[in-house]
Design a protein around this motif. Sequence first.
Motif, PDB file in Angstrom:
ATOM      1  N   GLN A  92      12.887   1.425  -8.544  1.00  0.00           N
ATOM      2  CA  GLN A  92      13.977   0.893  -9.351  1.00  0.00           C
ATOM      3  C   GLN A  92      14.124  -0.614  -9.153  1.00  0.00           C
ATOM      4  N   ILE A  93      14.685  -1.264 -10.163  1.00  0.00           N
ATOM      5  CA  ILE A  93      15.086  -2.671 -10.063  1.00  0.00           C
ATOM      6  C   ILE A  93      16.607  -2.696 -10.053  1.00  0.00           C
ATOM      7  N   ASP A  94      17.183  -3.319  -9.049  1.00  0.00           N
ATOM      8  CA  ASP A  94      18.635  -3.398  -8.942  1.00  0.00           C
ATOM      9  C   ASP A  94      19.232  -4.094 -10.163  1.00  0.00           C
ATOM     10  N   SER A  95      20.382  -3.613 -10.608  1.00  0.00           N
ATOM     11  CA  SER A  95      21.001  -4.146 -11.822  1.00  0.00           C
ATOM     12  C   SER A  95      21.343  -5.630 -11.702  1.00  0.00           C
ATOM     13  N   ARG A  96      21.604  -6.110 -10.491  1.00  0.00           N
ATOM     14  CA  ARG A  96      21.922  -7.534 -10.315  1.00  0.00           C
ATOM     15  C   ARG A  96      20.718  -8.406 -10.658  1.00  0.00           C
ATOM     16  N   ILE A  97      19.523  -7.924 -10.346  1.00  0.00           N
ATOM     17  CA  ILE A  97      18.318  -8.673 -10.710  1.00  0.00           C
ATOM     18  C   ILE A  97      18.228  -8.799 -12.222  1.00  0.00           C
ATOM     19  N   ASN A  98      18.475  -7.711 -12.925  1.00  0.00           N
ATOM     20  CA  ASN A  98      18.416  -7.742 -14.388  1.00  0.00           C
ATOM     21  C   ASN A  98      19.461  -8.681 -14.975  1.00  0.00           C
ATOM     22  N   PHE A 150      12.790  -9.726 -16.227  1.00  0.00           N
ATOM     23  CA  PHE A 150      11.951  -9.554 -15.028  1.00  0.00           C
ATOM     24  C   PHE A 150      11.323  -8.160 -15.049  1.00  0.00           C
ATOM     25  N   LYS A 151      10.073  -8.088 -14.623  1.00  0.00           N
ATOM     26  CA  LYS A 151       9.350  -6.819 -14.598  1.00  0.00           C
ATOM     27  C   LYS A 151       8.684  -6.636 -13.233  1.00  0.00           C
ATOM     28  N   LEU A 152       8.514  -5.376 -12.869  1.00  0.00           N
ATOM     29  CA  LEU A 152       7.866  -5.040 -11.603  1.00  0.00           C
ATOM     30  C   LEU A 152       6.770  -4.030 -11.882  1.00  0.00           C
ATOM     31  N   GLY A 153       5.528  -4.424 -11.624  1.00  0.00           N
ATOM     32  CA  GLY A 153       4.408  -3.511 -11.808  1.00  0.00           C
ATOM     33  C   GLY A 153       4.090  -2.804 -10.509  1.00  0.00           C
ATOM     34  N   CYS A 154       3.713  -1.531 -10.610  1.00  0.00           N
ATOM     35  CA  CYS A 154       3.338  -0.776  -9.417  1.00  0.00           C
ATOM     36  C   CYS A 154       2.110   0.077  -9.706  1.00  0.00           C
ATOM     37  N   ILE A 155       1.148   0.032  -8.799  1.00  0.00           N
ATOM     38  CA  ILE A 155      -0.052   0.872  -8.870  1.00  0.00           C
ATOM     39  C   ILE A 155      -0.193   1.566  -7.526  1.00  0.00           C
ATOM     40  N   GLU A 156      -0.413   2.875  -7.550  1.00  0.00           N
ATOM     41  CA  GLU A 156      -0.627   3.636  -6.319  1.00  0.00           C
ATOM     42  C   GLU A 156      -2.074   4.116  -6.278  1.00  0.00           C
ATOM     43  N   TYR A 157      -2.723   3.862  -5.139  1.00  0.00           N
ATOM     44  CA  TYR A 157      -4.124   4.247  -4.960  1.00  0.00           C
ATOM     45  C   TYR A 157      -4.248   5.246  -3.818  1.00  0.00           C
ATOM     46  N   GLU A 158      -5.144   6.194  -3.973  1.00  0.00           N
ATOM     47  CA  GLU A 158      -5.491   7.112  -2.899  1.00  0.00           C
ATOM     48  C   GLU A 158      -7.000   7.048  -2.643  1.00  0.00           C
ATOM     49  N   ASP A 159      -7.399   7.437  -1.442  1.00  0.00           N
ATOM     50  CA  ASP A 159      -8.811   7.506  -1.044  1.00  0.00           C
ATOM     51  C   ASP A 159      -9.511   6.149  -1.129  1.00  0.00           C
ATOM     52  N   ILE A 160      -8.780   5.103  -0.804  1.00  0.00           N
ATOM     53  CA  ILE A 160      -9.339   3.751  -0.762  1.00  0.00           C
ATOM     54  C   ILE A 160     -10.204   3.590   0.496  1.00  0.00           C
ATOM     55  N   THR A 161     -11.280   2.855   0.373  1.00  0.00           N
ATOM     56  CA  THR A 161     -12.109   2.505   1.529  1.00  0.00           C
ATOM     57  C   THR A 161     -12.072   0.988   1.709  1.00  0.00           C
ATOM     58  N   CYS A 168      13.800  -2.746  -5.777  1.00  0.00           N
ATOM     59  CA  CYS A 168      13.625  -4.202  -5.795  1.00  0.00           C
ATOM     60  C   CYS A 168      15.015  -4.807  -5.933  1.00  0.00           C
ATOM     61  N   ARG A 169      15.410  -5.610  -4.978  1.00  0.00           N
ATOM     62  CA  ARG A 169      16.771  -6.150  -4.947  1.00  0.00           C
ATOM     63  C   ARG A 169      16.791  -7.482  -4.209  1.00  0.00           C
ATOM     64  N   LEU A 170      17.984  -8.056  -4.066  1.00  0.00           N
ATOM     65  CA  LEU A 170      18.165  -9.247  -3.252  1.00  0.00           C
ATOM     66  C   LEU A 170      18.589  -8.827  -1.853  1.00  0.00           C
ATOM     67  N   GLY A 171      18.107  -9.549  -0.857  1.00  0.00           N
ATOM     68  CA  GLY A 171      18.397  -9.199   0.522  1.00  0.00           C
ATOM     69  C   GLY A 171      19.857  -9.394   0.888  1.00  0.00           C
ATOM     70  N   ALA A 172      20.355  -8.529   1.751  1.00  0.00           N
ATOM     71  CA  ALA A 172      21.730  -8.595   2.225  1.00  0.00           C
ATOM     72  C   ALA A 172      21.811  -9.416   3.512  1.00  0.00           C
ATOM     73  N   PRO A 173      22.996  -9.892   3.879  1.00  0.00           N
ATOM     74  CA  PRO A 173      23.145 -10.626   5.143  1.00  0.00           C
ATOM     75  C   PRO A 173      22.676  -9.783   6.325  1.00  0.00           C
ATOM     76  N   GLY A 174      21.940 -10.419   7.216  1.00  0.00           N
ATOM     77  CA  GLY A 174      21.469  -9.743   8.421  1.00  0.00           C
ATOM     78  C   GLY A 174      20.155  -9.012   8.268  1.00  0.00           C
ATOM     79  N   GLY A 222      19.383 -12.952   0.595  1.00  0.00           N
ATOM     80  CA  GLY A 222      19.341 -13.673  -0.670  1.00  0.00           C
ATOM     81  C   GLY A 222      17.983 -13.764  -1.321  1.00  0.00           C
ATOM     82  N   LYS A 223      16.971 -13.185  -0.696  1.00  0.00           N
ATOM     83  CA  LYS A 223      15.608 -13.268  -1.246  1.00  0.00           C
ATOM     84  C   LYS A 223      15.261 -12.004  -2.025  1.00  0.00           C
ATOM     85  N   LEU A 224      14.432 -12.168  -3.047  1.00  0.00           N
ATOM     86  CA  LEU A 224      13.932 -11.023  -3.799  1.00  0.00           C
ATOM     87  C   LEU A 224      13.028 -10.207  -2.890  1.00  0.00           C
TER      88      LEU A 224
END
Length: 223
Positions: A4-10, A16-27, A131-137, A152-154
């Motif tokens: 998910q992308i947090d609504s505050r980012i939107n 903003f877009k976030l691409g994701c690819i999942e791989y299995e059996d990688i060498t 995917c969100r912005l970092g919280a204090p601490g 405060g960082k993505l």
Amino acid sequence: MVIQIDSRINQLLPGFKLGCIEYEDITISETPKMVRGKINFFLSSLRLDYGIDGLTKIPGIREWRQSFKSLGIDPSKYRPSSEALIKRALQEKPMYWINGAVDINNLLSMQYALPFGIYNRERMEGNSIICRLGAPGEFYEGLNGRETSMEGKLLLSDASGPFGSPIVDSVRTSIGDNTHHLLHFIFIHPQFSTDQSRKLLEEASALFTQVNGGTVVFQEMME
């Protein structure tokens, strides 16, 4: 896997877009000489086209700097990883040769001027990533060897907290020679269209599996 992308980012960065690819059996192994040649040719072309002072002329550099500003992140203090890689290349500093997975990740990041991150799925907690912005601490040990404040960082976060970002990734989810199950994330600025982003995922997964083998078991673009 729920991503998910947090609504505050939107709200702060529409498109903003976030691409994701999942791989299995990688060498994972040493990057083949032919692939190193391909990367070195790309770096030479990049230097020839833009020169040492041409960083901001590269499509994608200004776009991500502006995206950071929209999110409240100072791009002069925290560079997107793609910009850091390209800047190093233009300065003719040597390439960090790590392995086939990391080197292809870095090549893709420079080719598209987008932050790419590759993560060890086996070291993640739970089945949900946000995917969100970092919280204090919030912080983690970064691959740069420093404890990095994520406030405060993505970032990307699982059930155990932050593990990756377009700035620097964590040691916790880093990959090694015995990693076979990976997640590949791409942070895509708003100027990339949906169609461009989907094509990007196809091209990235094709090159990655060509070099590292394995199978794509999930591929999606979130916005």
